[in-house]
Design a protein around this motif. Structure first.
Motif, PDB file in Angstrom:
ATOM      1  N   GLU A 195       0.828  -1.192   0.000  1.00  0.00           N
ATOM      2  CA  GLU A 195       0.000   0.000   0.000  1.00  0.00           C
ATOM      3  C   GLU A 195       0.874   1.259   0.000  1.00  0.00           C
ATOM      4  O   GLU A 195       0.598   2.221  -0.684  1.00  0.00           O
ATOM      5  N   ASN A 196       1.946   1.246   0.790  1.00  0.00           N
ATOM      6  CA  ASN A 196       2.831   2.403   0.905  1.00  0.00           C
ATOM      7  C   ASN A 196       4.232   1.970   0.483  1.00  0.00           C
ATOM      8  O   ASN A 196       5.104   1.764   1.318  1.00  0.00           O
ATOM      9  N   LYS A 197       4.419   1.831  -0.805  1.00  0.00           N
ATOM     10  CA  LYS A 197       5.678   1.314  -1.328  1.00  0.00           C
ATOM     11  C   LYS A 197       6.820   2.296  -1.084  1.00  0.00           C
ATOM     12  O   LYS A 197       6.695   3.494  -1.299  1.00  0.00           O
ATOM     13  N   LYS A 198       7.932   1.767  -0.634  1.00  0.00           N
ATOM     14  CA  LYS A 198       9.114   2.588  -0.389  1.00  0.00           C
ATOM     15  C   LYS A 198       9.885   2.703  -1.693  1.00  0.00           C
ATOM     16  O   LYS A 198      10.453   1.737  -2.175  1.00  0.00           O
ATOM     17  N   LYS A 199       9.885   3.899  -2.265  1.00  0.00           N
ATOM     18  CA  LYS A 199      10.504   4.065  -3.564  1.00  0.00           C
ATOM     19  C   LYS A 199      11.656   5.058  -3.559  1.00  0.00           C
ATOM     20  O   LYS A 199      12.255   5.310  -4.584  1.00  0.00           O
ATOM     21  N   PHE A 200      11.988   5.634  -2.406  1.00  0.00           N
ATOM     22  CA  PHE A 200      13.093   6.581  -2.321  1.00  0.00           C
ATOM     23  C   PHE A 200      14.237   5.954  -1.550  1.00  0.00           C
ATOM     24  O   PHE A 200      14.031   5.248  -0.569  1.00  0.00           O
ATOM     25  N   ARG A 201      15.445   6.232  -1.976  1.00  0.00           N
ATOM     26  CA  ARG A 201      16.625   5.643  -1.366  1.00  0.00           C
ATOM     27  C   ARG A 201      17.577   6.768  -0.958  1.00  0.00           C
ATOM     28  O   ARG A 201      17.765   7.727  -1.691  1.00  0.00           O
ATOM     29  N   ILE A 202      18.175   6.606   0.208  1.00  0.00           N
ATOM     30  CA  ILE A 202      19.219   7.520   0.677  1.00  0.00           C
ATOM     31  C   ILE A 202      20.440   6.668   0.993  1.00  0.00           C
ATOM     32  O   ILE A 202      20.359   5.733   1.790  1.00  0.00           O
ATOM     33  N   ASN A 203      21.537   6.969   0.357  1.00  0.00           N
ATOM     34  CA  ASN A 203      22.767   6.215   0.594  1.00  0.00           C
ATOM     35  C   ASN A 203      23.525   6.833   1.756  1.00  0.00           C
ATOM     36  O   ASN A 203      23.718   8.047   1.802  1.00  0.00           O
ATOM     37  N   VAL A 204      23.931   6.005   2.674  1.00  0.00           N
ATOM     38  CA  VAL A 204      24.673   6.449   3.853  1.00  0.00           C
ATOM     39  C   VAL A 204      25.908   5.582   3.984  1.00  0.00           C
ATOM     40  O   VAL A 204      25.841   4.365   3.793  1.00  0.00           O
ATOM     41  N   ARG A 205      27.023   6.188   4.293  1.00  0.00           N
ATOM     42  CA  ARG A 205      28.257   5.428   4.494  1.00  0.00           C
ATOM     43  C   ARG A 205      28.623   5.456   5.980  1.00  0.00           C
ATOM     44  O   ARG A 205      28.468   6.469   6.647  1.00  0.00           O
ATOM     45  N   SER A 250      15.897  -5.674  10.777  1.00  0.00           N
ATOM     46  CA  SER A 250      16.969  -5.653   9.779  1.00  0.00           C
ATOM     47  C   SER A 250      17.707  -4.329   9.937  1.00  0.00           C
ATOM     48  O   SER A 250      17.171  -3.384  10.524  1.00  0.00           O
ATOM     49  N   LYS A 251      18.922  -4.271   9.408  1.00  0.00           N
ATOM     50  CA  LYS A 251      19.656  -3.008   9.561  1.00  0.00           C
ATOM     51  C   LYS A 251      18.959  -1.875   8.815  1.00  0.00           C
ATOM     52  O   LYS A 251      18.925  -0.751   9.310  1.00  0.00           O
ATOM     53  N   SER A 252      18.354  -2.150   7.654  1.00  0.00           N
ATOM     54  CA  SER A 252      17.638  -1.102   6.917  1.00  0.00           C
ATOM     55  C   SER A 252      16.456  -0.586   7.725  1.00  0.00           C
ATOM     56  O   SER A 252      16.226   0.622   7.817  1.00  0.00           O
ATOM     57  N   GLU A 253      15.708  -1.516   8.315  1.00  0.00           N
ATOM     58  CA  GLU A 253      14.548  -1.126   9.111  1.00  0.00           C
ATOM     59  C   GLU A 253      14.985  -0.308  10.325  1.00  0.00           C
ATOM     60  O   GLU A 253      14.377   0.702  10.658  1.00  0.00           O
ATOM     61  N   TRP A 254      16.068  -0.747  10.991  1.00  0.00           N
ATOM     62  CA  TRP A 254      16.542  -0.030  12.173  1.00  0.00           C
ATOM     63  C   TRP A 254      16.994   1.382  11.806  1.00  0.00           C
ATOM     64  O   TRP A 254      16.649   2.346  12.493  1.00  0.00           O
ATOM     65  N   VAL A 255      17.756   1.523  10.716  1.00  0.00           N
ATOM     66  CA  VAL A 255      18.221   2.851  10.296  1.00  0.00           C
ATOM     67  C   VAL A 255      17.023   3.730   9.947  1.00  0.00           C
ATOM     68  O   VAL A 255      16.968   4.904  10.327  1.00  0.00           O
ATOM     69  N   ARG A 256      16.043   3.177   9.228  1.00  0.00           N
ATOM     70  CA  ARG A 256      14.852   3.943   8.848  1.00  0.00           C
ATOM     71  C   ARG A 256      14.098   4.419  10.082  1.00  0.00           C
ATOM     72  O   ARG A 256      13.771   5.595  10.221  1.00  0.00           O
ATOM     73  N   LYS A 257      13.823   3.502  10.996  1.00  0.00           N
ATOM     74  CA  LYS A 257      13.076   3.855  12.212  1.00  0.00           C
ATOM     75  C   LYS A 257      13.861   4.869  13.053  1.00  0.00           C
ATOM     76  O   LYS A 257      13.291   5.804  13.596  1.00  0.00           O
ATOM     77  N   SER A 258      15.161   4.673  13.158  1.00  0.00           N
ATOM     78  CA  SER A 258      15.987   5.592  13.941  1.00  0.00           C
ATOM     79  C   SER A 258      15.958   6.997  13.341  1.00  0.00           C
ATOM     80  O   SER A 258      15.881   7.982  14.064  1.00  0.00           O
ATOM     81  N   ALA A 259      16.008   7.082  12.026  1.00  0.00           N
ATOM     82  CA  ALA A 259      16.011   8.384  11.364  1.00  0.00           C
ATOM     83  C   ALA A 259      14.660   9.083  11.493  1.00  0.00           C
ATOM     84  O   ALA A 259      14.601  10.296  11.681  1.00  0.00           O
ATOM     85  N   ILE A 260      13.590   8.321  11.420  1.00  0.00           N
ATOM     86  CA  ILE A 260      12.253   8.924  11.427  1.00  0.00           C
ATOM     87  C   ILE A 260      11.770   9.233  12.838  1.00  0.00           C
ATOM     88  O   ILE A 260      11.192  10.284  13.092  1.00  0.00           O
TER      89      ILE A 260
END
Length: 129
Positions: free
Chosen positions: A23-33, A52-62
């Motif tokens: 329903e809410n497709k994630k279509k934007f990407r941010i590259n982080v090093r 997952s690390k992607s989920e953790w980074v996303r949740k932490s950022a938001i």
């Protein structure tokens, strides 16, 4: 005989295979090093959180509370300190030209103003911590 109209109905009624569309497709990407230590910390935090690390980074950022470096009151205080410091430099120059005792009161007033601005900065900072 099958008409084009009835043929379209047959296509629409067919079940599509595969995973349903998000329903809410994630279509934007941010590259982080990350450096090695940061990466290990991200992996540890994600594992601890069961994500997952992607989920953790996303949740932490938001979900992270964003605190501006300086709020408007602090910026005003910094400007006031800058102005007062300029005044103090001008008074020092004048004191060297005309004599220190004539300017003692003006210097005390300027120092008092600087101290007041610093107290406002320190008082505000202690409320946030």
């Amino acid at each position: 005989m099958v008409t084009a109209k009835s043929n379209n109905k047959m296509k629409d009624s067919k079940k599509k295979g595969g995973r349903p569309a998000l329903e809410n497709k994630k279509k934007f990407r941010i590259n982080v090093r990350f450096d090695e230590m940061e990466h290990k910390r991200v992996l540890q935090n994600a594992e601890t959180a069961g994500m997952s690390k992607s989920e953790w980074v996303r949740k932490s950022a938001i979900l992270r509370k964003v605190v501006p470096r300086f709020n408007e009151e602090q910026i005003k205080a910094f400007r006031a300190i800058t102005g007062a410091s300029n005044n103090l430099n001008q008074l020092t120059k004048k004191a060297h030209q005309t004599g220190l005792f004539e300017l003692a009161q003006e210097c005390q007033n300027t120092i008092g103003h600087i101290n007041h601005c610093i107290d406002k900065l320190l008082h505000h900072d202690s409320e946030d911590n």
